[in-house]
Design an enzyme around this catalytic site. Structure first.
Site, PDB file in Angstrom:
ATOM      1  N   PHE A  12       0.875  -1.177   0.000  1.00  0.00           N
ATOM      2  CA  PHE A  12       0.000   0.000   0.000  1.00  0.00           C
ATOM      3  C   PHE A  12       0.920   1.238   0.000  1.00  0.00           C
ATOM      4  CE2 PHE A  12      -2.922   3.034   1.994  1.00  0.00           C
ATOM      5  CZ  PHE A  12      -4.122   2.715   1.376  1.00  0.00           C
ATOM      6  N   ASP A  36       2.428  -4.658   8.585  1.00  0.00           N
ATOM      7  CA  ASP A  36       1.237  -3.836   8.443  1.00  0.00           C
ATOM      8  C   ASP A  36       0.054  -4.800   8.398  1.00  0.00           C
ATOM      9  OD1 ASP A  36      -0.931  -2.367   7.499  1.00  0.00           O
ATOM     10  OD2 ASP A  36       0.359  -0.982   6.382  1.00  0.00           O
ATOM     11  N   TYR A  83     -10.737   0.834  10.801  1.00  0.00           N
ATOM     12  CA  TYR A  83     -11.964   1.188  10.071  1.00  0.00           C
ATOM     13  C   TYR A  83     -12.292   0.179   8.980  1.00  0.00           C
ATOM     14  CZ  TYR A  83      -8.264   3.475   7.312  1.00  0.00           C
ATOM     15  OH  TYR A  83      -7.103   3.744   6.639  1.00  0.00           O
ATOM     16  N   LYS A  84     -11.416  -0.810   8.765  1.00  0.00           N
ATOM     17  CA  LYS A  84     -11.693  -1.831   7.743  1.00  0.00           C
ATOM     18  C   LYS A  84     -12.510  -2.950   8.394  1.00  0.00           C
ATOM     19  CE  LYS A  84      -7.875  -0.196   5.002  1.00  0.00           C
ATOM     20  NZ  LYS A  84      -6.423  -0.179   4.788  1.00  0.00           N
ATOM     21  N   ARG A 111     -12.480  -5.693  -5.872  1.00  0.00           N
ATOM     22  CA  ARG A 111     -12.340  -6.384  -4.579  1.00  0.00           C
ATOM     23  C   ARG A 111     -13.726  -6.655  -4.021  1.00  0.00           C
ATOM     24  NH1 ARG A 111      -8.218  -3.121  -0.810  1.00  0.00           N
ATOM     25  NH2 ARG A 111      -9.951  -1.650  -0.912  1.00  0.00           N
TER      26      ARG A 111
HETATM   27  C1  LIG Z   1      -5.750   1.080   4.704  1.00  0.00           C
HETATM   28  C2  LIG Z   1      -4.281   0.948   4.813  1.00  0.00           C
HETATM   29  C3  LIG Z   1      -3.500   1.961   5.391  1.00  0.00           C
HETATM   30  C4  LIG Z   1      -4.169   3.241   5.801  1.00  0.00           C
HETATM   31  O1  LIG Z   1      -3.378   4.134   6.476  1.00  0.00           O
HETATM   32  P1  LIG Z   1      -4.088   5.387   7.185  1.00  0.00           P
HETATM   33  O2  LIG Z   1      -2.998   6.081   7.864  1.00  0.00           O
HETATM   34  O3  LIG Z   1      -5.155   4.846   8.072  1.00  0.00           O
HETATM   35  O4  LIG Z   1      -4.715   6.222   6.119  1.00  0.00           O
HETATM   36  C5  LIG Z   1      -2.143   1.739   5.531  1.00  0.00           C
HETATM   37  N1  LIG Z   1      -1.562   0.593   5.095  1.00  0.00           N
HETATM   38  C6  LIG Z   1      -2.291  -0.382   4.519  1.00  0.00           C
HETATM   39  C7  LIG Z   1      -1.639  -1.648   4.050  1.00  0.00           C
HETATM   40  C8  LIG Z   1      -3.661  -0.229   4.349  1.00  0.00           C
HETATM   41  O5  LIG Z   1      -4.379  -1.192   3.765  1.00  0.00           O
END
Ligand SMILES: *Cc1c(COP(=O)(O)O)cnc(C)c1O
Length: 428
Positions: free
Chosen positions: A132, A215, A240-241, A388
């Site tokens: 990401f 992560d 939030y996921k 997805r």
């Molecule tokens: C959703 C996600 C993030 C989000 O980071 P935020 O700081 O909450 O915006 C980071 N890393 C991964 C792999 C994600 O899927």
């Protein structure tokens, strides 16, 4: 592999009747078929009640909420950390709820880079090309802040198929670079949904004298973890996921006990030793726990919903959530194979190698995802060709998986996607 799946709707209904987790009705599902719980989970009555509870406390207690709230706001991050610890297989003091995921990556990678420097380890960070983007942005920034050239110090393992990463290739990269001090990898890839072997990768990193960080954004709440048992050094994730704690919910992090007492890269007063925080010294004494990696005051209103969700999680249990999630993704893969021959499943077929969503690939993926939304099926699109689809075990049943595939079949038959514009930019 469950070989007994059947194609018909009645079969899906029967599965829902015979094996529901029983918490589905506690979630508000804003659309007909909400298959996007891996991107933004929906509100639950439990989350709503705790949020309302904090509003009541704010109204009635004002500043006394910090000490007299239930739980006291002053310890909200630590309290939530304790509630979450079993989800990631950590000890209570190894988890705290704080900051955003991106900030947590900054402070954790920064902290461990400082350790690498102090211990004369290499200061390269091993990542991969399927990450990401924010993870790379944060790590590059941390390298730059130390005067290290990110182009030289960020070692990027390549994927062979553009979807997945082989642990063997991680091993080869570690062999090829003897100056890697930190390996930072996702547990589940945000696009393909591949689940990495966290234990094996951690062992590989340690065998090469590198710290292992993860992560967990796409696995927390969907896949059980054993971070402490596996000796993982640090981890970050968002809520939030899969955990349905609301847009921009405060994030989480884990730091192995061995490093408690370390001064975080982004030190702030909220991570100060709690007993003496209000003595207001201008020198920093870290809390002797993961709590030290907090920075500023916890946004209580953005943390409260998670407390409600944890009631649901504790009721069902992460093992049962994972089991249901695997059944649902297994069924989805079966139906895509059976009914959507023009689509490709980009997610590994071995359930042990898969997180909670399925990547359905089609060259018209973007317009198909738009057509699905128009028909009340919320999914999301990730370039170049991935739709997805996430059957969240909290609130999605077999029949909804069936219905999603059925609507997709119709969209393809009628070439309905052709009425939509080609992709511009924006949030999907
Ligand atoms: C959703 C996600 C993030 C989000 O980071 P935020 O700081 O909450 O915006 C980071 N890393 C991964 C792999 C994600 O899927």
């Amino acid at each position: 592999m469950d070989d007994d799946f059947e194609r018909g709707r009645e079969y899906a209904r029967e599965r829902d009747r015979s094996a529901a987790l029983g918490v589905r009705d506690r979630f508000y599902r804003p659309d007909d078929l909400y298959m996007d719980g891996n991107s933004l989970g929906p509100l639950s009555t439990d989350a709503e009640h705790v949020l309302q509870h904090v509003l009541d406390e704010w109204r009635e207690l004002g500043i006394r909420g910090w000490t007299d709230g239930d739980p006291p706001w002053f310890h909200y991050g630590e309290h939530l950390g304790e509630r979450l610890a079993s989800l990631v297989g950590a000890r209570d003091d190894e988890v705290v709820v704080a900051n955003s995921t991106t900030v947590n990556i900054h402070t954790l990678v920064g902290t461990f880079l400082t350790r690498c420097d102090r211990e004369n380890r290499g200061q390269k960070v091993l990542v991969n090309e399927l990450d990401f983007p924010t993870d790379h942005y944060a790590i590059r920034a941390q390298l730059r802040n130390r005067g290290l050239d990110p182009d030289e110090h960020l070692v990027v393992v390549e994927s062979r198929d553009g979807r997945t990463l082989r642990e063997d290739d991680v091993a080869a990269a570690l062999d090829a670079h003897d100056d890697v001090g930190i390996m930072f990898m996702p547990s589940v890839f945000y696009r393909s949904g591949q689940l990495l072997d966290v234990e094996r990768i951690t062992e590989l990193a340690h065998a090469h004298d590198a710290y292992a960080g993860f992560d967990l954004a796409h696995s927390i709440g969907a896949v059980p973890h054993s971070l402490a048992d596996h000796g993982v050094d640090f981890a970050a994730w968002c809520h939030y996921k899969y955990l349905n704690a609301g847009p921009g919910a405060v994030a989480g992090l884990y730091v192995h006990r061995d490093y408690h007492g370390e001064t975080p890269a982004l030190a702030g007063w909220w991570g100060h030793e709690k007993e003496t925080q209000f003595e207001m010294r201008t020198t920093y004494t870290p809390a002797q726990s993961a709590g030290a990696w907090q920075t500023g005051t916890i946004p209580v209103l953005s943390a409260a919903p998670l407390l409600g969700v944890m009631d649901i999680v504790d009721e069902v249990g992460i093992e049962a959530l994972r089991e249901r999630s695997v059944e649902l993704t297994e069924y989805l893969v079966f139906l895509v194979d059976e009914r959507l021959p023009e689509c490709t499943v980009g997610t590994p077929r071995d359930p042990d190698r898969r997180g909670g969503h399925v990547a359905v690939e089609h060259s018209e993926g973007y317009r198909i995802s738009e057509a699905l939304k128009e028909r009340g099926v919320v999914v999301d699109f990730r370039p170049p060709n991935v739709v997805r689809v996430c059957p969240s075990p909290f609130f999605v049943g077999f029949e909804e998986v069936w219905e999603t595939v059925d609507r997709l079949r119709e969209i393809l038959d009628e070439r309905e996607y052709e009425t939509f514009e080609r992709r511009g930019s924006g949030v999907t």
